[in-house]
Motif scaffolding. Structure first.
Motif, PDB file in Angstrom:
ATOM      1  N   ASN A  95       0.801  -1.153  -0.110  1.00 60.59           N
ATOM      2  CA  ASN A  95      -0.153  -0.099   0.089  1.00 60.59           C
ATOM      3  C   ASN A  95       1.020   1.111   0.105  1.00 60.59           C
ATOM      4  O   ASN A  95       1.113   1.744   1.002  1.00 60.59           O
ATOM      5  CB  ASN A  95      -0.845  -0.172   1.031  1.00 60.59           C
ATOM      6  N   GLY A  98      -0.459   5.171   0.739  1.00 61.56           N
ATOM      7  CA  GLY A  98      -2.084   5.205   0.986  1.00 61.56           C
ATOM      8  C   GLY A  98      -2.321   5.117   2.636  1.00 61.56           C
ATOM      9  O   GLY A  98      -1.679   4.995   3.342  1.00 61.56           O
ATOM     10  N   PRO A  99      -3.873   5.232   2.755  1.00 63.42           N
ATOM     11  CA  PRO A  99      -4.222   5.055   4.134  1.00 63.42           C
ATOM     12  C   PRO A  99      -4.010   3.547   4.615  1.00 63.42           C
ATOM     13  O   PRO A  99      -3.810   2.543   3.903  1.00 63.42           O
ATOM     14  CB  PRO A  99      -5.874   5.266   4.151  1.00 63.42           C
ATOM     15  N   SER A 100      -4.026   3.214   5.872  1.00 63.70           N
ATOM     16  CA  SER A 100      -3.982   1.997   6.253  1.00 63.70           C
ATOM     17  C   SER A 100      -4.767   1.018   5.881  1.00 63.70           C
ATOM     18  O   SER A 100      -5.988   1.419   5.412  1.00 63.70           O
ATOM     19  CB  SER A 100      -4.120   1.937   7.964  1.00 63.70           C
ATOM     20  N   ALA A 101      -4.325   0.023   5.542  1.00 62.84           N
ATOM     21  CA  ALA A 101      -5.347  -1.311   5.059  1.00 62.84           C
ATOM     22  C   ALA A 101      -6.157  -1.846   5.986  1.00 62.84           C
ATOM     23  O   ALA A 101      -7.224  -2.556   5.516  1.00 62.84           O
ATOM     24  CB  ALA A 101      -4.269  -2.255   4.102  1.00 62.84           C
ATOM     25  N   TYR A 102      -5.843  -1.715   7.218  1.00 63.26           N
ATOM     26  CA  TYR A 102      -6.763  -2.463   8.103  1.00 63.26           C
ATOM     27  C   TYR A 102      -7.009  -1.556   9.147  1.00 63.26           C
ATOM     28  O   TYR A 102      -6.353  -0.397   9.736  1.00 63.26           O
ATOM     29  CB  TYR A 102      -5.816  -3.608   8.904  1.00 63.26           C
ATOM     30  N   LEU A 103      -8.139  -1.713   9.726  1.00 68.13           N
ATOM     31  CA  LEU A 103      -8.559  -0.969  11.152  1.00 68.13           C
ATOM     32  C   LEU A 103      -8.704  -1.960  12.419  1.00 68.13           C
ATOM     33  O   LEU A 103      -9.309  -2.791  12.307  1.00 68.13           O
ATOM     34  CB  LEU A 103      -9.983  -0.484  10.827  1.00 68.13           C
TER      35      LEU A 103
END
Length: 107
Positions: A95, A98-103
């Protein structure tokens, strides 16, 4: 026939230390110290040696050959590690920027 006893003893002591360094350089690093050089001490050329006694020259040549073999082995390891690093660097990031792939919803 042996050269002067002090000169012979000095050279024999240096050759012993060099042989011990070769053995130590072939040992794996220890987890306790974190050393990556196998615990090999830095060698400083002594200033008290004088000329090498002729009867120690074959031993010195054997040590020199072992050092050359060690250098060759290190160069080969360096090449292999370089190839591994190149392979790792060739893998694109999952990634990129970009923003984090997991929350994390457990916090």
């Amino acid at each position: 026939m042996r050269s002067s006893s002090a000169n012979w003893d000095n050279w024999a002591s240096v050759l012993n230390a060099m042989e011990e360094s070769i053995v130590a350089s072939r040992l794996p690093a220890t987890a306790e110290t974190g050393d990556d050089d196998g615990g090999v001490p830095v060698w400083v050329m002594p200033s008290y040696l004088g000329p090498m006694p002729p009867d120690l020259r074959s031993r010195a040549n054997r040590i020199l050959n072992e050092q050359r073999e060690s250098i060759d082995a290190l160069e080969e390891r360096k090449r292999a590690i370089g190839k591994h690093l190149a392979a790792i660097e060739a893998v694109p990031p999952v990634n990129p920027g970009g923003p984090s792939a997991y929350l994390d919803v457990t916090s």
